[in-house]
Design an enzyme around this catalytic site. Sequence first.
Site, short mmCIF file in Angstrom:
data_model
loop_
_atom_site.label_atom_id
_atom_site.label_comp_id
_atom_site.label_asym_id
_atom_site.label_seq_id
_atom_site.Cartn_x
_atom_site.Cartn_y
_atom_site.Cartn_z
N ASP A 131 -3.75 -1.32 -1.79
CA ASP A 131 -4.93 -1.68 -0.98
C ASP A 131 -6.23 -1.13 -1.58
OD1 ASP A 131 -4.13 0.90 -0.31
OD2 ASP A 131 -4.22 0.60 1.85
N ARG A 178 7.86 6.40 -3.61
CA ARG A 178 8.35 6.99 -2.36
C ARG A 178 7.57 6.36 -1.22
NH1 ARG A 178 4.07 10.06 -3.83
NH2 ARG A 178 4.97 10.37 -5.86
N SER A 180 0.80 -1.22 0.00
CA SER A 180 0.00 0.00 0.00
C SER A 180 0.84 1.27 0.00
CB SER A 180 -0.94 -0.02 1.20
OG SER A 180 -1.63 -1.22 1.20
C1 GLC Z 1 -0.96 5.97 1.37
C2 GLC Z 1 -0.26 5.14 0.32
C3 GLC Z 1 -1.27 4.52 -0.62
C4 GLC Z 1 -2.33 3.76 0.18
C5 GLC Z 1 -2.94 4.65 1.24
C6 GLC Z 1 -3.92 3.90 2.12
O1 GLC Z 1 -1.59 7.03 0.76
O2 GLC Z 1 0.63 5.95 -0.42
O3 GLC Z 1 -0.64 3.65 -1.52
O4 GLC Z 1 -3.32 3.29 -0.69
O5 GLC Z 1 -1.92 5.18 2.06
O6 GLC Z 1 -3.33 2.83 2.78
#
Ligand code: GLC
Length: 457
Positions: free
Chosen positions: A211, A173, A158
């Site tokens: 996610d 990042r 995620s």
């Molecule tokens: C952050 C991450 C993203 C993820 C979100 C929720 O924004 O960068 O990839 O979907 O958190 O977990």
Amino acid sequence: MVGLGPRRQPSRKGSMADMPRDLLQEIKRLEDLFTVDTTKLKAISDHFVSELAKGLSKEGGSIPMNPTWCMGFPTGHETGTFLALDMGGTNLRVCEIRLPEEVGEFDIIQSKYRMPEELKTGTADELWGYIADCLQQFIEYHHEGEKLDQLPLGFTFSYPATQDYIDHGVLQRWTKGFDIDGVEGKDVVPPFTEALAERGVPIKLTALINDTTGTLIASSYTDSEMRIGCIFGTGCNAAYMEHCGDIPKLEHMKLDPKQEIAINCEWGAFDNEHKILPRTQYDIIVDKDSPRPGQQAFEKMIAGLYLGELFRLVLVDLHENTNVKIFEGQDISSLKKAYSLDASFLSDIENDPFENLQETHDKFHSQLKIQCKKPELELIRRLAELIGTRSARLSACGVAAICKKKGYKTAHVGADGSVFNKYPHFKVSLLLTISTPVVGASTLTNDVHCRPAVHKP
Ligand code: GLC
């Protein structure tokens, strides 16, 4: 399907009757600071629509709009046994999912492992080694003594990743407070599969997904009207299906323009250039003191990781720098610890059922060693409401923007994440905001049917 009609929040007017004038004034100041009115919300969601489009353009924009190579929705007829790994901020979850012949049905076995805090700022080897160890434990526990072929694994990673294939992903990042050297800018799959191979774990990674994409696909497995997958948790983000023909940055690939592909928006990066979001002095401190200043501007105003921190920063400021001087003469050293309050601290305050805010009083005393007076408790409650409501209303702008971009008059949105699931007021404010004609119209469902895990004792 769980239908959640918007319900108005209970009014708490009247409870401020015995409030000293200076505290009342301070509350008014905070209300002005944290309230985003509907005109502004509309402007934000309009700007959001153009930023979504910019992210899909060849030039790109702040919002990455990552193609995921997840091509279209499932039909519900999929069958087989799959592993799923979810590396969250607090826990690592491993699931084995069996999709039987029956349409839209599934069985799931789940195990949860703690994600040690030190891992988030440790080394890459420690991270991949720990995850591989958990997978190994899972296999040993649930398949003891069995001779297994390579089990297919979907890895829910995620974080923003650039993908040329569904089973690769270059970390753009770290977000959400992770800060592990040597991972950014590299494909995360090879070191992960090496760690599995070193341990002889019979698993083959077949998909790396975000996610939000996972939420979108899993929710659409049981609901054909599902259009958007959202996470409102430690971080905040959304994914939706876009037609390849509407993605200029993929033009060179000459894909069928009607083919759908899931886009992981990574909308936490919305307004990194600070053009439209009404940032307060507290938002600026959260950003400045984070491991990645200047990034995830939207996320830092709305996601669970930051809500408690914003609340804490305001209280410290009211103790130290204003005329009001809350908690006067008290030792606030516990409150001064950065990130010592999480979002559940705020939702507990909002949920305090007692008129005299007894639970809030006790919470401040037990957790922070602070004795609050009644008017201070009123201020605290109002502040928690303001921060939570702002988060929900700003989040609604993102959902509305996707609906506007796609021309959806109604849409089902699959939502997950700790803030959405554990923060009743957040859900209500989000729904109320989305359903106002100002920002758009859609239906929000919390529709991932998770069957109880079958755990051996
Ligand atoms: C952050 C991450 C993203 C993820 C979100 C929720 O924004 O960068 O990839 O979907 O958190 O977990």
